[in-house]
Design a protein around this motif. Structure first.
Motif, PDB file in Angstrom:
ATOM      1  N   GLY A   1       0.869  -1.110  -0.088  1.00  0.00           N
ATOM      2  CA  GLY A   1      -0.033   0.092  -0.022  1.00  0.00           C
ATOM      3  C   GLY A   1       0.963   1.292  -0.015  1.00  0.00           C
ATOM      4  N   THR A   2       0.708   2.251   0.901  1.00  0.00           N
ATOM      5  CA  THR A   2       1.276   3.297   0.962  1.00  0.00           C
ATOM      6  C   THR A   2       2.362   3.175   1.958  1.00  0.00           C
ATOM      7  OG1 THR A   2       0.211   4.214   2.850  1.00  0.00           O
ATOM      8  CG2 THR A   2      -0.703   4.619   0.338  1.00  0.00           C
TER       9      THR A   2
ATOM     10  N   ARG B   1       6.050   1.913   2.948  1.00  0.00           N
ATOM     11  CA  ARG B   1       7.422   1.571   2.536  1.00  0.00           C
ATOM     12  C   ARG B   1       8.172   1.374   3.548  1.00  0.00           C
ATOM     13  NH1 ARG B   1      11.460   4.902   0.519  1.00  0.00           N
ATOM     14  NH2 ARG B   1       9.975   6.572   0.584  1.00  0.00           N
ATOM     15  N   LEU B   2       9.036   0.293   3.492  1.00  0.00           N
ATOM     16  CA  LEU B   2      10.088  -0.042   4.790  1.00  0.00           C
ATOM     17  C   LEU B   2      11.155  -0.275   4.087  1.00  0.00           C
ATOM     18  CD1 LEU B   2       9.283  -2.716   7.637  1.00  0.00           C
ATOM     19  CD2 LEU B   2      11.408  -2.711   6.345  1.00  0.00           C
ATOM     20  N   ASP B   3      12.436   0.631   4.431  1.00  0.00           N
ATOM     21  CA  ASP B   3      13.625   0.580   3.774  1.00  0.00           C
ATOM     22  C   ASP B   3      14.588  -0.221   4.773  1.00  0.00           C
ATOM     23  OD1 ASP B   3      16.539   1.071   3.169  1.00  0.00           O
ATOM     24  OD2 ASP B   3      15.638   2.509   1.775  1.00  0.00           O
ATOM     25  N   LEU B   4      14.769  -1.510   4.301  1.00  0.00           N
ATOM     26  CA  LEU B   4      15.835  -2.456   4.983  1.00  0.00           C
ATOM     27  C   LEU B   4      17.088  -2.042   5.313  1.00  0.00           C
ATOM     28  CD1 LEU B   4      14.502  -5.878   3.217  1.00  0.00           C
ATOM     29  CD2 LEU B   4      13.700  -4.911   5.454  1.00  0.00           C
ATOM     30  N   SER B   5      17.697  -1.351   4.184  1.00  0.00           N
ATOM     31  CA  SER B   5      18.824  -0.857   4.632  1.00  0.00           C
ATOM     32  C   SER B   5      19.096   0.079   5.559  1.00  0.00           C
ATOM     33  CB  SER B   5      19.813  -0.473   3.200  1.00  0.00           C
ATOM     34  OG  SER B   5      18.920   0.599   2.688  1.00  0.00           O
ATOM     35  N   SER B   6      18.192   1.313   5.636  1.00  0.00           N
ATOM     36  CA  SER B   6      18.453   2.232   6.627  1.00  0.00           C
ATOM     37  C   SER B   6      17.418   2.178   7.711  1.00  0.00           C
ATOM     38  CB  SER B   6      17.721   3.482   5.775  1.00  0.00           C
ATOM     39  OG  SER B   6      16.566   3.296   5.690  1.00  0.00           O
ATOM     40  N   GLN B   7      16.995   0.863   7.504  1.00  0.00           N
ATOM     41  CA  GLN B   7      15.680   0.551   8.813  1.00  0.00           C
ATOM     42  C   GLN B   7      14.717   1.889   9.035  1.00  0.00           C
ATOM     43  OE1 GLN B   7      17.648  -0.943  12.336  1.00  0.00           O
ATOM     44  NE2 GLN B   7      18.372  -2.931  11.263  1.00  0.00           N
ATOM     45  N   GLN B   8      14.354   2.293   8.095  1.00  0.00           N
ATOM     46  CA  GLN B   8      13.230   3.564   8.064  1.00  0.00           C
ATOM     47  C   GLN B   8      12.058   3.086   7.486  1.00  0.00           C
ATOM     48  OE1 GLN B   8      15.534   6.668   6.238  1.00  0.00           O
ATOM     49  NE2 GLN B   8      15.690   7.609   8.345  1.00  0.00           N
ATOM     50  N   VAL B   9      11.018   3.777   7.991  1.00  0.00           N
ATOM     51  CA  VAL B   9       9.668   3.363   7.393  1.00  0.00           C
ATOM     52  C   VAL B   9       8.896   4.694   7.180  1.00  0.00           C
ATOM     53  CG1 VAL B   9       7.216   2.546   8.043  1.00  0.00           C
ATOM     54  CG2 VAL B   9       9.471   1.591   9.101  1.00  0.00           C
ATOM     55  N   TRP B  10       8.519   4.557   5.800  1.00  0.00           N
ATOM     56  CA  TRP B  10       7.620   5.992   5.208  1.00  0.00           C
ATOM     57  C   TRP B  10       6.145   5.379   5.059  1.00  0.00           C
ATOM     58  CZ3 TRP B  10      10.699  10.329   4.041  1.00  0.00           C
ATOM     59  CH2 TRP B  10      12.076  10.100   4.317  1.00  0.00           C
ATOM     60  N   LYS B  11       5.560   6.484   5.017  1.00  0.00           N
ATOM     61  CA  LYS B  11       4.130   6.320   4.630  1.00  0.00           C
ATOM     62  C   LYS B  11       3.713   7.548   3.908  1.00  0.00           C
ATOM     63  CE  LYS B  11      -1.025   5.608   5.667  1.00  0.00           C
ATOM     64  NZ  LYS B  11      -2.066   5.677   6.964  1.00  0.00           N
ATOM     65  N   ALA B  12       3.603   7.023   2.482  1.00  0.00           N
ATOM     66  CA  ALA B  12       3.558   8.021   1.504  1.00  0.00           C
ATOM     67  C   ALA B  12       5.076   8.808   1.673  1.00  0.00           C
ATOM     68  CB  ALA B  12       2.461   9.010   1.587  1.00  0.00           C
ATOM     69  N   GLU B  13       5.027   9.959   1.642  1.00  0.00           N
ATOM     70  CA  GLU B  13       6.291  10.648   1.765  1.00  0.00           C
ATOM     71  C   GLU B  13       6.587  11.083   3.121  1.00  0.00           C
ATOM     72  OE1 GLU B  13       8.297  10.938  -1.065  1.00  0.00           O
ATOM     73  OE2 GLU B  13       6.576   9.763  -1.924  1.00  0.00           O
ATOM     74  N   GLN B  14       5.835  10.641   4.161  1.00  0.00           N
ATOM     75  CA  GLN B  14       6.262  10.926   5.460  1.00  0.00           C
ATOM     76  C   GLN B  14       6.940  10.069   6.353  1.00  0.00           C
ATOM     77  OE1 GLN B  14       2.743  11.563   7.923  1.00  0.00           O
ATOM     78  NE2 GLN B  14       3.732  11.916   9.858  1.00  0.00           N
ATOM     79  N   LEU B  15       8.184  10.227   6.802  1.00  0.00           N
ATOM     80  CA  LEU B  15       8.989   9.294   7.656  1.00  0.00           C
ATOM     81  C   LEU B  15       8.264   9.050   8.967  1.00  0.00           C
ATOM     82  CD1 LEU B  15      11.671   7.903   8.124  1.00  0.00           C
ATOM     83  CD2 LEU B  15      12.663  10.015   9.077  1.00  0.00           C
ATOM     84  N   ILE B  16       8.315   7.837   9.372  1.00  0.00           N
ATOM     85  CA  ILE B  16       7.324   7.389  10.515  1.00  0.00           C
ATOM     86  C   ILE B  16       8.504   6.922  11.504  1.00  0.00           C
ATOM     87  CG2 ILE B  16       5.696   5.940  11.399  1.00  0.00           C
ATOM     88  CD1 ILE B  16       4.620   7.699   9.449  1.00  0.00           C
TER      89      ILE B  16
ATOM     90  N   ARG C   1       0.128   1.703  14.692  1.00  0.00           N
ATOM     91  CA  ARG C   1      -0.980   1.905  13.829  1.00  0.00           C
ATOM     92  C   ARG C   1      -1.220   3.513  14.393  1.00  0.00           C
ATOM     93  NH1 ARG C   1      -4.748  -3.061  16.080  1.00  0.00           N
ATOM     94  NH2 ARG C   1      -4.665  -4.397  14.351  1.00  0.00           N
ATOM     95  N   ARG C   2      -0.941   3.830  15.455  1.00  0.00           N
ATOM     96  CA  ARG C   2      -1.036   5.429  15.881  1.00  0.00           C
ATOM     97  C   ARG C   2       0.077   6.001  14.907  1.00  0.00           C
ATOM     98  NH1 ARG C   2       1.748   8.278  19.185  1.00  0.00           N
ATOM     99  NH2 ARG C   2       2.910   6.441  20.002  1.00  0.00           N
ATOM    100  N   LYS C   3       0.996   5.590  15.007  1.00  0.00           N
ATOM    101  CA  LYS C   3       2.232   6.180  13.984  1.00  0.00           C
ATOM    102  C   LYS C   3       1.784   6.639  12.689  1.00  0.00           C
ATOM    103  CE  LYS C   3       6.018   5.947  17.615  1.00  0.00           C
ATOM    104  NZ  LYS C   3       7.112   5.186  18.025  1.00  0.00           N
ATOM    105  N   LEU C   4       1.212   5.337  12.237  1.00  0.00           N
ATOM    106  CA  LEU C   4       0.887   5.338  10.776  1.00  0.00           C
ATOM    107  C   LEU C   4      -0.410   5.933  10.458  1.00  0.00           C
ATOM    108  CD1 LEU C   4       1.518   1.651   9.927  1.00  0.00           C
ATOM    109  CD2 LEU C   4       2.997   3.710   9.345  1.00  0.00           C
ATOM    110  N   GLN C   5      -1.077   6.468  11.710  1.00  0.00           N
ATOM    111  CA  GLN C   5      -2.198   7.461  11.607  1.00  0.00           C
ATOM    112  C   GLN C   5      -3.258   6.429  11.185  1.00  0.00           C
ATOM    113  OE1 GLN C   5      -1.327  10.745   9.406  1.00  0.00           O
ATOM    114  NE2 GLN C   5      -0.390  11.631  11.004  1.00  0.00           N
TER     115      GLN C   5
END
Length: 222
Positions: free
Chosen positions: A131-132, A134-149, A199-203
């Motif tokens: 869906g919207t 995106r999980l980056d395995l190399s940087s260990q960051q999570v994005w929803k659309a263009e927002q860093l979570i 869930r809260r952080k992903l709104q």
């Protein structure tokens, strides 16, 4: 997780399909080896449950054919043939496990979980997107659309585990063992808290969340 049942006994085939669907598996049903090959020509499966004694093409021939084609889908034989010779033959042909009839459904589920764990999902790139989210395995960051979570380490591990096993219901025990590496004996409600935080952080609300709760079973991402 998508399964193919290959079993010529109609009642058992239907019962397996019904029971496995209650565990949130997606299930197709074939009644002999040739029909199974037709399914496999058009669909990918996470595991096969295969009877041995079937018309047109038996289970041994089916598994031998698949392995000769370099088809590496995990396979569980489910059969009344209980001799040591038959078990050895089935495993040597390339099956991952062998369960003798009659059997208890919880044992079937446990063996199914075991063979699918061995076949860890591969990721073609350093990212997983559902869906919207995106999980980056190399940087260990999570994005929803263009927002860093901003997730904590354990929240990130839970989300990664669920996204990497898309379609598979993961129990609290499985999540706890994965996130705490088997050495945690605290309150399992902590998993609920972490899921709620994700869930809260992903709104998202629990109703429209990427992470779905299967009451009494665990959590799944479709």
């Amino acid at each position: 997780m998508k399964l193919l049942i290959v079993e010529d006994e109609l009642d058992l085939n239907r019962s397996l399909v019904k029971l496995l669907k209650t565990q949130a598996y997606s299930v197709d049903a074939a009644f002999d080896g040739e029909e199974a090959l037709d399914y496999l020509a058009t669909s990918d499966y996470d595991a096969l449950i295969v009877d041995v004694m079937m018309p047109r093409m038996d289970g041994f021939t089916l598994v031998q054919t698949l392995r000769q084609q370099n088809q590496q889908t995990p396979i569980l034989f489910l059969t009344a043939k209980d001799s040591l010779e038959d078990k050895v033959r089935g495993l040597d042909l390339g099956a991952d496990d062998y369960l003798v009839k009659p059997f208890e459904f919880p044992e079937l589920l446990a063996r199914l979980r075991a063979i699918t764990r061995r076949e860890q999902p591969t990721v073609s790139s350093s990212q997983i997107q559902i869906g919207t989210v995106r999980l980056d395995l190399s940087s260990q960051q999570v994005w929803k659309a263009e927002q860093l979570i901003p997730l904590t380490a354990k929240e990130y591990k839970i989300l990664t585990y669920l996204m990497s096993h898309r379609g598979q219901v993961l129990s609290r025990d499985q999540i706890r063992e994965h996130v705490w590496d088997f050495d945690y004996d605290g309150d399992s409600n902590n998993i609920e808290v972490l899921i709620k935080n994700i869930r809260r952080k992903l709104q998202e609300s629990s109703k429209d969340s990427l992470i779905q709760t299967k009451r009494g079973l665990g959590y799944v991402i479709f």
